[in-house]
Design a protein around this motif. Structure first.
Motif, PDB file in Angstrom:
ATOM      1  N   LEU A  16       0.808  -1.211   0.000  1.00 48.21           N
ATOM      2  CA  LEU A  16       0.000   0.000   0.000  1.00 48.21           C
ATOM      3  C   LEU A  16       0.846   1.267   0.000  1.00 48.21           C
ATOM      4  O   LEU A  16       0.460   2.276  -0.577  1.00 48.21           O
ATOM      5  CB  LEU A  16      -0.951  -0.010   1.209  1.00 48.21           C
ATOM      6  N   SER A  17       2.001   1.212   0.615  1.00 49.97           N
ATOM      7  CA  SER A  17       2.832   2.411   0.681  1.00 49.97           C
ATOM      8  C   SER A  17       3.737   2.569  -0.536  1.00 49.97           C
ATOM      9  O   SER A  17       4.183   3.671  -0.830  1.00 49.97           O
ATOM     10  CB  SER A  17       3.684   2.390   1.950  1.00 49.97           C
ATOM     11  N   ALA A  18       3.990   1.490  -1.274  1.00 51.99           N
ATOM     12  CA  ALA A  18       4.969   1.540  -2.358  1.00 51.99           C
ATOM     13  C   ALA A  18       4.370   1.819  -3.727  1.00 51.99           C
ATOM     14  O   ALA A  18       5.082   2.241  -4.632  1.00 51.99           O
ATOM     15  CB  ALA A  18       5.752   0.229  -2.402  1.00 51.99           C
ATOM     16  N   CYS A  19       3.086   1.588  -3.928  1.00 60.11           N
ATOM     17  CA  CYS A  19       2.542   1.691  -5.282  1.00 60.11           C
ATOM     18  C   CYS A  19       1.820   3.009  -5.506  1.00 60.11           C
ATOM     19  O   CYS A  19       1.117   3.498  -4.643  1.00 60.11           O
ATOM     20  CB  CYS A  19       1.630   0.518  -5.575  1.00 60.11           C
ATOM     21  N   ASN A  20       2.018   3.576  -6.685  1.00 58.87           N
ATOM     22  CA  ASN A  20       1.379   4.842  -7.031  1.00 58.87           C
ATOM     23  C   ASN A  20       0.297   4.670  -8.089  1.00 58.87           C
ATOM     24  O   ASN A  20      -0.503   5.575  -8.299  1.00 58.87           O
ATOM     25  CB  ASN A  20       2.425   5.835  -7.543  1.00 58.87           C
ATOM     26  N   THR A  21       0.294   3.535  -8.765  1.00 55.49           N
ATOM     27  CA  THR A  21      -0.686   3.302  -9.823  1.00 55.49           C
ATOM     28  C   THR A  21      -1.303   1.925  -9.646  1.00 55.49           C
ATOM     29  O   THR A  21      -0.794   1.089  -8.899  1.00 55.49           O
ATOM     30  CB  THR A  21      -0.022   3.362 -11.206  1.00 55.49           C
ATOM     31  N   ILE A  22      -2.374   1.678 -10.352  1.00 57.35           N
ATOM     32  CA  ILE A  22      -3.018   0.365 -10.307  1.00 57.35           C
ATOM     33  C   ILE A  22      -2.054  -0.700 -10.838  1.00 57.35           C
ATOM     34  O   ILE A  22      -1.950  -1.793 -10.285  1.00 57.35           O
ATOM     35  CB  ILE A  22      -4.321   0.368 -11.142  1.00 57.35           C
TER      36      ILE A  22
END
Length: 41
Positions: A16-22
């Motif tokens: 949850l903290s590492a991803c910026n896109t789907i």
């Protein structure tokens, strides 16, 4: 069982903290699943 739950929680937090896109989230979840699969073996 407790260790596996802790591992899953940590992976979820990192995902949850590492991803910026789907797309990034999908890659992170796939990687987390691979790690859990290896730990289960």
């Amino acid at each position: 069982m407790k260790k596996l739950s802790l591992l899953f929680l940590l992976l979820a937090m990192m995902t949850l903290s590492a991803c910026n896109t789907i797309e990034g989230m999908g890659k992170d979840i796939k990687k987390g699943g691979e790690i859990i699969e290896k730990a289960a073996k």
